[in-house]
Motif scaffolding. Sequence first.
Motif, PDB file in Angstrom:
ATOM      1  N   SER A   1     105.250  77.153  49.751  1.00 36.62           N
ATOM      2  CA  SER A   1     105.048  77.324  48.312  1.00 36.62           C
ATOM      3  C   SER A   1     106.030  76.482  47.499  1.00 36.62           C
ATOM      4  CB  SER A   1     105.142  78.803  47.918  1.00 36.62           C
ATOM      5  OG  SER A   1     106.427  79.270  48.161  1.00 36.62           O
ATOM      6  N   HIS A   2     106.959  75.815  48.163  1.00 40.10           N
ATOM      7  CA  HIS A   2     107.903  74.965  47.436  1.00 40.10           C
ATOM      8  C   HIS A   2     107.687  73.488  47.729  1.00 40.10           C
ATOM      9  CE1 HIS A   2     109.961  78.209  45.510  1.00 40.10           C
ATOM     10  NE2 HIS A   2     109.965  78.852  46.653  1.00 40.10           N
ATOM     11  N   ASP A   3     106.491  73.171  48.191  1.00 46.02           N
ATOM     12  CA  ASP A   3     106.139  71.758  48.406  1.00 46.02           C
ATOM     13  C   ASP A   3     106.431  70.966  47.120  1.00 46.02           C
ATOM     14  OD1 ASP A   3     105.114  69.464  49.486  1.00 46.02           O
ATOM     15  OD2 ASP A   3     103.004  70.033  49.216  1.00 46.02           O
ATOM     16  N   GLY A   4     107.185  69.888  47.246  1.00 46.92           N
ATOM     17  CA  GLY A   4     107.493  69.048  46.091  1.00 46.92           C
ATOM     18  C   GLY A   4     108.770  69.422  45.358  1.00 46.92           C
TER      19      GLY A   4
ATOM     20  N   THR B   1      98.969  71.855  61.878  1.00 46.83           N
ATOM     21  CA  THR B   1     100.278  71.463  61.347  1.00 46.83           C
ATOM     22  C   THR B   1     100.117  70.967  59.918  1.00 46.83           C
ATOM     23  OG1 THR B   1     101.012  70.849  63.553  1.00 46.83           O
ATOM     24  CG2 THR B   1     102.271  69.970  61.699  1.00 46.83           C
ATOM     25  N   LEU B   2     100.957  71.497  59.036  1.00 45.50           N
ATOM     26  CA  LEU B   2     100.943  71.090  57.639  1.00 45.50           C
ATOM     27  C   LEU B   2     102.209  70.289  57.380  1.00 45.50           C
ATOM     28  CD1 LEU B   2     100.248  74.669  56.423  1.00 45.50           C
ATOM     29  CD2 LEU B   2      98.630  72.815  56.125  1.00 45.50           C
ATOM     30  N   ALA B   3     102.159  69.420  56.407  1.00 49.97           N
ATOM     31  CA  ALA B   3     103.369  68.671  56.051  1.00 49.97           C
ATOM     32  C   ALA B   3     103.684  68.928  54.587  1.00 49.97           C
ATOM     33  CB  ALA B   3     103.165  67.183  56.293  1.00 49.97           C
ATOM     34  N   ILE B   4     104.954  69.188  54.305  1.00 51.45           N
ATOM     35  CA  ILE B   4     105.379  69.334  52.916  1.00 51.45           C
ATOM     36  C   ILE B   4     106.493  68.332  52.649  1.00 51.45           C
ATOM     37  CG2 ILE B   4     104.741  71.770  52.743  1.00 51.45           C
ATOM     38  CD1 ILE B   4     107.728  72.449  52.993  1.00 51.45           C
ATOM     39  N   ARG B   5     106.657  68.055  51.365  1.00 50.43           N
ATOM     40  CA  ARG B   5     107.739  67.152  50.952  1.00 50.43           C
ATOM     41  C   ARG B   5     108.761  67.953  50.177  1.00 50.43           C
ATOM     42  NH1 ARG B   5     107.981  62.023  51.204  1.00 50.43           N
ATOM     43  NH2 ARG B   5     106.240  60.921  52.134  1.00 50.43           N
ATOM     44  N   LEU B   6     110.002  67.791  50.562  1.00 47.94           N
ATOM     45  CA  LEU B   6     111.088  68.452  49.850  1.00 47.94           C
ATOM     46  C   LEU B   6     112.186  67.435  49.620  1.00 47.94           C
ATOM     47  CD1 LEU B   6     111.457  71.722  51.982  1.00 47.94           C
ATOM     48  CD2 LEU B   6     110.500  71.577  49.683  1.00 47.94           C
TER      49      LEU B   6
END
Length: 165
Positions: A68-71, A2-7
């Motif tokens: 690819s849109h992390d952040g 599991t990966l975590a991204i911030r949006l």
Amino acid sequence: MTLAIRLTINGVEREVALDDPRVTLLDLLRERLHLTGTKKGCDRGQCGACTVLVDGRRINACLALALSHDGSAVTTIEGVADGETLHPVQRAFIAHDGFQCGFCTPGQVMSAIGLIQEAQAGDDPERIREAMSGNLCRCGAYRGITEAVLEAQQEMSATAMGDAA
Ligand code: FES
Ligand code: FES
């Protein structure tokens, strides 16, 4: 894994767990965050129903990997009104009958906001049509959409000039 991204989605920062790195931004918004205003039409970049703004620029969310849109800052149709006050583009779509079945409308509105912000169409209806050509409408509401973009553009530039004064 599991990966975590911030949006930042519609102004709210969120950490989102991804159990599959291949999940698209569209599926993340619709299936996992239940922001179903963004529509899935073709799911292959050909209809524009899934248009959202990422860092202020319009993209097809079905072609974008969420990872690819992390952040990034993402704006969906749910984020354009100011409370009960509709965005000028939304008001102009209503005033000019820019939608019929409405399925394409969220993507059309997002694309219109993006192109007005990019200031790339000017007041030439042909250029507006060209700049909106990635957004298909099976009902053929194009005339109303073009008129709506022209009107909203005038309102938004008058507001911007007022802000600058
Ligand atoms: S659903 Fe993305 S372009 Fe059609
Ligand atoms: S309003 Fe029906 S597809 Fe555009």
